[in-house]
Motif scaffolding. Structure first.
Motif, PDB file in Angstrom:
ATOM      1  N   LYS A 156     -11.343   8.220   4.231  1.00 26.02           N
ATOM      2  CA  LYS A 156     -11.915   9.355   3.524  1.00 26.02           C
ATOM      3  C   LYS A 156     -13.248   9.690   4.167  1.00 26.02           C
ATOM      4  CE  LYS A 156     -12.859  11.172  -1.093  1.00 26.02           C
ATOM      5  NZ  LYS A 156     -12.872  10.877  -2.550  1.00 26.02           N
ATOM      6  N   GLY A 157     -13.399  10.965   4.522  1.00 27.47           N
ATOM      7  CA  GLY A 157     -14.631  11.372   5.182  1.00 27.47           C
ATOM      8  C   GLY A 157     -14.833  10.713   6.525  1.00 27.47           C
ATOM      9  N   GLY A 158     -13.722  10.374   7.194  1.00 25.98           N
ATOM     10  CA  GLY A 158     -13.820   9.749   8.504  1.00 25.98           C
ATOM     11  C   GLY A 158     -14.095   8.259   8.475  1.00 25.98           C
ATOM     12  N   LYS A 159     -14.199   7.677   7.276  1.00 29.30           N
ATOM     13  CA  LYS A 159     -14.490   6.253   7.156  1.00 29.30           C
ATOM     14  C   LYS A 159     -13.267   5.499   6.637  1.00 29.30           C
ATOM     15  CE  LYS A 159     -19.450   6.840   6.272  1.00 29.30           C
ATOM     16  NZ  LYS A 159     -20.573   6.550   5.340  1.00 29.30           N
ATOM     17  N   LEU A 160     -13.070   4.299   7.176  1.00 30.27           N
ATOM     18  CA  LEU A 160     -11.967   3.452   6.737  1.00 30.27           C
ATOM     19  C   LEU A 160     -12.347   2.786   5.420  1.00 30.27           C
ATOM     20  CD1 LEU A 160      -9.188   2.159   7.349  1.00 30.27           C
ATOM     21  CD2 LEU A 160     -10.421   0.324   8.527  1.00 30.27           C
ATOM     22  N   LEU A 161     -11.616   3.118   4.354  1.00 34.82           N
ATOM     23  CA  LEU A 161     -11.899   2.558   3.034  1.00 34.82           C
ATOM     24  C   LEU A 161     -11.090   1.298   2.755  1.00 34.82           C
ATOM     25  CD1 LEU A 161     -11.991   5.831   0.890  1.00 34.82           C
ATOM     26  CD2 LEU A 161     -13.884   4.658   2.045  1.00 34.82           C
ATOM     27  N   GLY A 162     -10.009   1.121   3.461  1.00 35.63           N
ATOM     28  CA  GLY A 162      -9.152  -0.039   3.228  1.00 35.63           C
ATOM     29  C   GLY A 162      -7.761   0.236   3.765  1.00 35.63           C
ATOM     30  N   ARG A 163      -6.822  -0.558   3.319  1.00 34.11           N
ATOM     31  CA  ARG A 163      -5.430  -0.385   3.731  1.00 34.11           C
ATOM     32  C   ARG A 163      -4.515  -0.592   2.535  1.00 34.11           C
ATOM     33  NH1 ARG A 163      -4.874  -0.256   9.266  1.00 34.11           N
ATOM     34  NH2 ARG A 163      -6.668  -0.991  10.472  1.00 34.11           N
ATOM     35  N   GLY A 164      -3.355   0.046   2.612  1.00 34.92           N
ATOM     36  CA  GLY A 164      -2.341  -0.180   1.596  1.00 34.92           C
ATOM     37  C   GLY A 164      -1.724  -1.562   1.770  1.00 34.92           C
ATOM     38  N   ASP A 165      -0.588  -1.779   1.135  1.00 39.64           N
ATOM     39  CA  ASP A 165       0.048  -3.094   1.157  1.00 39.64           C
ATOM     40  C   ASP A 165       1.370  -3.052   1.920  1.00 39.64           C
ATOM     41  OD1 ASP A 165      -2.050  -3.805  -0.494  1.00 39.64           O
ATOM     42  OD2 ASP A 165      -0.872  -3.551  -2.336  1.00 39.64           O
TER      43      ASP A 165
END
Length: 216
Positions: A156-165
């Protein structure tokens, strides 16, 4: 359309395209387009490239919009930010392990199988291999094993927030054969009971097969 594989959507990729656009004079011009695929894109994502389309009558050039078209994968299926995979395993007659209602595991938990545990090995899109204990009940197998943080990137907004499973489900190979054997046994019993059956009895057997969707 912009066809992309699941691996390209996972890692991101740079691609070059060459298109032909029309000028106001009627002449055509070849234009090279450089696209940088973000790992956050998914099927249906619209990507606008400004000023590379046909020349407008009033001057300037049109924009071109690419629509991401995710290509089917041989093993994985994307579900939002999660990735699903089915693994075929043989049915083991070992005693079932106690069932736990929590089937979530971290990346480290998935690799921590004991030496006595039978496991399946799954290589995720990121390249890491996970060892997951084979479930010993159909209920446990239906729930699947969820590897937290091993799915698709979330940005979001070019930043990695995490990953799904990553969700791993085991499909037992013995079940289809088990039901087939039961159908064959039923047919043998039917033919034994009606060895001298008339045409009407044989017709009833055909009706039974049709009603049960059996192919024997």
């Amino acid at each position: 359309p912009l066809p992309l594989t699941l691996e390209e959507l996972y890692h991101g990729v740079s691609q070059n395209y060459r298109i032909t656009r029309t000028l106001r004079s009627g002449e055509t011009q070849s234009v090279k387009i450089h696209l940088r695929v973000s790992p956050s894109w998914r099927d249906g994502t619209r990507v606008r490239v400004p000023g590379v389309g046909n020349e407008r009558a009033a001057g300037g050039f049109q924009d071109i919009v690419f629509v991401v078209e995710e290509q089917p994968h041989a093993a994985f299926v994307r579900a939002g930010d999660d990735v699903l995979v089915s693994v075929q395993v043989p049915w083991a007659d070992a005693p079932p392990r106690p069932y736990s209602s929590s089937s979530d595991a971290t990346e480290d938990d998935a690799d921590a199988c004991g030496e006595e545990d039978e496991a399946v090995y799954v290589r995720a899109l990121g390249g890491r291999e996970y060892a997951v204990p084979i479930p010993r009940s159909l209920v446990e197998a239906a729930d699947g094993t969820r590897i937290v943080g091993a799915g698709m990137p979330v940005r979001k907004g070019g930043k990695l927030l995490g990953r799904g499973d990553l969700i791993i489900k085991c499909v037992y190979l013995h079940l289809a054969r088990h039901f087939l054997d039961r159908r064959l046994t039923l047919r043998a019993r039917w033919e034994f009971a009606f060895a001298d059956a008339d045409k009407g009895q044989r017709h009833r057997w055909q009706q039974l097969k049709k009603a049960m969707h059996w192919k024997l």
